[in-house]
Design a protein around this motif. Structure first.
Motif, PDB file in Angstrom:
ATOM      1  N   VAL A 214      27.741  44.850  39.057  1.00  0.00           N
ATOM      2  CA  VAL A 214      28.553  45.956  39.565  1.00  0.00           C
ATOM      3  C   VAL A 214      27.897  46.586  40.787  1.00  0.00           C
ATOM      4  O   VAL A 214      28.573  46.935  41.765  1.00  0.00           O
ATOM      5  CB  VAL A 214      28.801  46.992  38.451  1.00  0.00           C
ATOM      6  N   HIS A 215      26.579  46.712  40.770  1.00  0.00           N
ATOM      7  CA  HIS A 215      25.865  47.247  41.936  1.00  0.00           C
ATOM      8  C   HIS A 215      26.117  46.386  43.171  1.00  0.00           C
ATOM      9  O   HIS A 215      26.383  46.906  44.274  1.00  0.00           O
ATOM     10  CB  HIS A 215      24.366  47.312  41.647  1.00  0.00           C
ATOM     11  N   LEU A 216      26.044  45.067  43.032  1.00  0.00           N
ATOM     12  CA  LEU A 216      26.234  44.181  44.178  1.00  0.00           C
ATOM     13  C   LEU A 216      27.674  44.224  44.690  1.00  0.00           C
ATOM     14  O   LEU A 216      27.926  44.061  45.885  1.00  0.00           O
ATOM     15  CB  LEU A 216      25.850  42.749  43.804  1.00  0.00           C
ATOM     16  N   ALA A 217      28.622  44.435  43.782  1.00  0.00           N
ATOM     17  CA  ALA A 217      30.034  44.465  44.175  1.00  0.00           C
ATOM     18  C   ALA A 217      30.460  45.811  44.738  1.00  0.00           C
ATOM     19  O   ALA A 217      31.475  45.897  45.446  1.00  0.00           O
ATOM     20  CB  ALA A 217      30.910  44.131  42.964  1.00  0.00           C
ATOM     21  N   ASP A 218      29.733  46.852  44.433  1.00  0.00           N
ATOM     22  CA  ASP A 218      30.066  48.212  44.842  1.00  0.00           C
ATOM     23  C   ASP A 218      30.200  48.291  46.368  1.00  0.00           C
ATOM     24  O   ASP A 218      29.297  47.864  47.094  1.00  0.00           O
ATOM     25  CB  ASP A 218      28.951  49.147  44.366  1.00  0.00           C
ATOM     26  N   PRO A 219      31.305  48.828  46.892  1.00  0.00           N
ATOM     27  CA  PRO A 219      31.440  48.958  48.351  1.00  0.00           C
ATOM     28  C   PRO A 219      30.310  49.750  48.998  1.00  0.00           C
ATOM     29  O   PRO A 219      30.053  49.588  50.190  1.00  0.00           O
ATOM     30  CB  PRO A 219      32.784  49.691  48.504  1.00  0.00           C
ATOM     31  N   ARG A 220      29.623  50.587  48.222  1.00  0.00           N
ATOM     32  CA  ARG A 220      28.486  51.328  48.781  1.00  0.00           C
ATOM     33  C   ARG A 220      27.289  50.429  49.049  1.00  0.00           C
ATOM     34  O   ARG A 220      26.347  50.830  49.731  1.00  0.00           O
ATOM     35  CB  ARG A 220      28.105  52.469  47.833  1.00  0.00           C
ATOM     36  N   SER A 221      27.327  49.178  48.538  1.00  0.00           N
ATOM     37  CA  SER A 221      26.282  48.186  48.848  1.00  0.00           C
ATOM     38  C   SER A 221      26.716  47.335  50.036  1.00  0.00           C
ATOM     39  O   SER A 221      26.493  46.124  50.072  1.00  0.00           O
ATOM     40  CB  SER A 221      26.023  47.299  47.622  1.00  0.00           C
ATOM     41  N   SER A 222      27.318  47.972  51.030  1.00  0.00           N
ATOM     42  CA  SER A 222      27.979  47.240  52.107  1.00  0.00           C
ATOM     43  C   SER A 222      27.029  46.459  53.012  1.00  0.00           C
ATOM     44  O   SER A 222      27.465  45.585  53.759  1.00  0.00           O
ATOM     45  CB  SER A 222      28.813  48.211  52.954  1.00  0.00           C
ATOM     46  N   ALA A 223      25.727  46.756  52.977  1.00  0.00           N
ATOM     47  CA  ALA A 223      24.762  46.002  53.785  1.00  0.00           C
ATOM     48  C   ALA A 223      24.109  44.875  52.997  1.00  0.00           C
ATOM     49  O   ALA A 223      23.219  44.207  53.510  1.00  0.00           O
ATOM     50  CB  ALA A 223      23.681  46.943  54.326  1.00  0.00           C
ATOM     51  N   THR A 224      24.552  44.668  51.770  1.00  0.00           N
ATOM     52  CA  THR A 224      23.909  43.689  50.892  1.00  0.00           C
ATOM     53  C   THR A 224      24.760  42.436  50.783  1.00  0.00           C
ATOM     54  O   THR A 224      25.839  42.442  50.161  1.00  0.00           O
ATOM     55  CB  THR A 224      23.687  44.291  49.486  1.00  0.00           C
ATOM     56  N   THR A 225      24.301  41.368  51.399  1.00  0.00           N
ATOM     57  CA  THR A 225      24.972  40.070  51.279  1.00  0.00           C
ATOM     58  C   THR A 225      23.928  38.966  51.400  1.00  0.00           C
ATOM     59  O   THR A 225      22.874  39.149  52.015  1.00  0.00           O
ATOM     60  CB  THR A 225      26.084  39.911  52.335  1.00  0.00           C
ATOM     61  N   GLY A 226      24.207  37.829  50.776  1.00  0.00           N
ATOM     62  CA  GLY A 226      23.248  36.727  50.772  1.00  0.00           C
ATOM     63  C   GLY A 226      22.023  37.012  49.932  1.00  0.00           C
ATOM     64  O   GLY A 226      20.953  36.451  50.161  1.00  0.00           O
TER      65      GLY A 226
END
Length: 249
Positions: A214-226
């Protein structure tokens, strides 16, 4: 996260059910995709090894939710044994579900995720992609492929506005692990051995993995990818012996 539209594959039990529950608690709309229609949330049935079935299920889920913002590729199956233990048919079957199942579901969901504006994909991988675990040759191979696929997808869909990450759980207390324990000659000894190889001295809970997803999917984690996020009690990165389990007098 209120109003986020989420599809969770393998959402009828274990990590998938815990993830669906956590999203719902955060205010998201959730549909699960599973072969077991007894899920506690709205469920669309699909066979991940069948492309037409997957496409129909994803379309039905998007129709119920009014689109898709998040896809959690959680469904998978296990396999036990070294490289000689499983016949070709089982290699094809497990690979078809664990790897191509993600491909099929993602392929069907991409048009909806591109339209989202906050699209995210989280794949449930495994510590087995990083760490050699005895008697898991086939399973580990598929999870290594899932980890590599996650990074490739993150690169491919960056400019679509879709973030792609994965979680690598350690040995989790799930129905599949419980079935393995029940089939062992000494289930209690086998459970103790699994706990001992975790630096924390205990199995990972489904809820802990769900929290990371859920943390990774949260739009507030918008700089988190890869990102490949271990939820494994330190199994991958630490070399600290587990504390002995206290004994009762």
């Amino acid at each position: 996260m209120k109003g986020l539209r989420v599809l969770v594959t393998g959402g009828a039990s274990g990590i998938g059910a815990a993830t669906a529950r956590r999203f719902a608690q955060e205010g998201a709309g959730v549909v699960v995709l599973d072969r077991d229609a007894t899920a506690e949330f709205a469920c669309v049935e699909a066979d991940l090894s069948d492309d037409a079935s997957v496409r129909a299920a994803v379309a039905a889920a998007a129709g119920r939710l009014g689109g898709l913002d998040v896809l959690v590729n959680n469904a998978g199956i296990g396999a036990v044994g070294d490289v000689t233990a499983n016949p070709d048919e089982e290699w094809h079957r497990v690979y078809d579900v664990n790897v191509l199942g993600i491909v099929r579901t993602t392929r069907a969901a991409l048009p909806h995720l591109r339209d989202s504006g906050r699209g995210a994909i989280v794949n449930t991988c495994s510590i087995a992609a990083w760490t050699g675990i005895p008697q898991r040759a086939l399973y580990s191979t598929t999870k290594g492929a899932v980890q590599a696929l996650t990074l490739a997808m993150a690169a491919d869909h960056l400019h679509d506005g879709i973030r792609v990450n994965c979680v690598n759980p350690g040995t989790a207390d799930t129905p599949w692990v419980r079935r393995l324990l029940d089939a062992a000659e000494d289930p209690e000894a086998e459970r103790a051995a699994l706990q001992a190889r975790q630096p924390t001295g205990r199995l990972v809970s489904a809820e802990e993995v769900a929290h990371a997803i859920v943390h990774l999917a949260d739009p507030r984690s918008s700089a988190t990818t890869g990102v490949v996020l271990a939820v494994d009690g330190g199994m991958h990165s630490l070399r600290v012996p587990a504390r002995p389990t206290p004994t009762e007098d």
